[in-house]
Enzyme design. Structure first.
Site, PDB file in Angstrom:
ATOM      1  N   GLU A   1      -1.682  -8.801   3.970  1.00 10.92           N
ATOM      2  CA  GLU A   1      -1.664  -9.221   5.378  1.00 10.92           C
ATOM      3  C   GLU A   1      -3.067  -9.287   5.977  1.00 10.92           C
ATOM      4  O   GLU A   1      -3.292 -10.009   6.949  1.00 10.92           O
ATOM      5  CB  GLU A   1      -0.764  -8.284   6.199  1.00 10.92           C
ATOM      6  CG  GLU A   1      -1.326  -6.907   6.511  1.00 10.92           C
ATOM      7  CD  GLU A   1      -1.140  -5.875   5.402  1.00 10.92           C
ATOM      8  OE1 GLU A   1      -1.073  -6.257   4.216  1.00 10.92           O
ATOM      9  OE2 GLU A   1      -1.077  -4.672   5.731  1.00 10.92           O
TER      10      GLU A   1
ATOM     11  N   CYS B   1       0.828  -1.213   0.000  1.00  4.68           N
ATOM     12  CA  CYS B   1       0.000   0.000   0.000  1.00  4.68           C
ATOM     13  C   CYS B   1       0.866   1.268   0.000  1.00  4.68           C
ATOM     14  O   CYS B   1       1.465   1.596  -1.006  1.00  4.68           O
ATOM     15  CB  CYS B   1      -0.987  -0.041   1.169  1.00  4.68           C
ATOM     16  SG  CYS B   1      -2.296   1.193   0.988  1.00  4.68           S
TER      17      CYS B   1
ATOM     18  N   HIS C   1      -3.669  -4.988   0.527  1.00  2.90           N
ATOM     19  CA  HIS C   1      -3.120  -5.404   1.824  1.00  2.90           C
ATOM     20  C   HIS C   1      -3.191  -6.925   1.963  1.00  2.90           C
ATOM     21  O   HIS C   1      -4.148  -7.439   2.548  1.00  2.90           O
ATOM     22  CB  HIS C   1      -3.896  -4.746   2.980  1.00  2.90           C
ATOM     23  CG  HIS C   1      -3.546  -3.316   3.206  1.00  2.90           C
ATOM     24  ND1 HIS C   1      -2.543  -2.912   4.077  1.00  2.90           N
ATOM     25  CD2 HIS C   1      -4.049  -2.186   2.659  1.00  2.90           C
ATOM     26  CE1 HIS C   1      -2.461  -1.587   4.062  1.00  2.90           C
ATOM     27  NE2 HIS C   1      -3.361  -1.118   3.216  1.00  2.90           N
TER      28      HIS C   1
END
Ligand code: MN
Length: 259
Positions: free
Chosen positions: A215, A109, A213
């Site tokens: 994660e 990001c 993202h």
């Protein structure tokens, strides 16, 4: 063990709770891939920063507030928020060192945007500046794992090779994006509106950055592949930069004989 540095947002971040969670999830992604995560303070002075950088096998530029528009020669629009010039400086320094040292690098990001600016590119201060932009910012009302839009991945890219596909669905938690892509960076994924969603540096052993993202999509096979690829590339870099254990043993044996 393969050590992966993860850059951190400052304590003063307006979205600190959200960023704390994402930083934790990045660390968990590294652990799941077999790496050892270590956090990097955003305001470390240069000697300590270099000592830490030297100890790392790979680097993750995490998400966070906006890069200061002055870094690409613009005055900030009212939509710009969460700027931390010290963090910008720290991460720009880390990018330069990582590129010079051929150390594996993964941007998430803001990490993609920071990489672009560090290499000489510019950003949309807000995606609304892009003609025909779809919605890319879904916080705070949607969960982080909401699959917001598709991406098209360049077929002849490291990203396509890695994921084994040229299309995917991703989350989207960004209000800025690449406007001018820096020389040396190759755009390897786009959203349907043309917004840049991934870049890579072909000449570097592993330099990839994504606008989404991974994660926060920890169960997605694509996320596991991304963290896995970074850790594998970093382990490879570690093997190439350190002498094999047999050499170390020989050096130690020699030193003992010299005594
Ligand atoms: Mn997006």
């Amino acid at each position: 063990m393969t050590k992966i540095g993860i850059t951190l947002h400052p304590l003063t971040s307006p979205d600190r709770e959200e960023l704390d969670l994402l930083a934790r999830q990045i660390a968990e992604g590294v652990v799941a891939a077999g790496g050892a995560p270590v956090f990097i303070l955003p305001d470390l002075e240069e000697t300590a920063l270099y000592a830490q950088f030297s100890s790392l096998d790979g680097l993750i530029l995490s998400g966070g507030g906006d890069v200061a528009p002055a870094r690409y020669g613009e005055q900030a629009l009212p939509q710009v928020g969460g700027v931390d010039e010290q963090r910008d400086h720290t991460e720009t320094t880390l990018v330069r060192w990582a590129l010079a040292a051929h150390k594996p690098l993964f941007g998430i990001c803001r990490g993609l945007q920071l990489l672009n600016v560090a290499c000489g590119g510019a950003l949309y201060q807000d995606v609304s500046q892009h003609a025909g932009a779809i919605q890319h910012a879904y916080y705070p009302s949607y969960p982080h794992d909401y699959l917001a839009h598709a991406i098209a991945i360049a077929p002849e890219s490291q990203l396509a090779t890695l994921l084994g596909k040229t299309a995917a669905l991703v989350n989207s938690l960004h209000h800025q994006a690449c406007r001018t892509v820096a020389p040396g960076l190759r755009v390897v994924a786009h959203a349907p509106d043309g917004i840049v969603e991934a870049v890579e540096i072909t000449e570097h052993p592993f330099a990839l950055a994504v606008q989404w993202h991974p994660e926060a999509l920890s169960q997605a096979v694509e996320s596991k592949m991304l963290f896995g690829a970074l850790v594998a590339a970093s382990a490879q870099a570690q093997r190439e930069s350190h002498p094999p254990m047999t050499q170390i043993a020989q050096i130690l044996a020699g030193a003992l004989l010299d005594d």
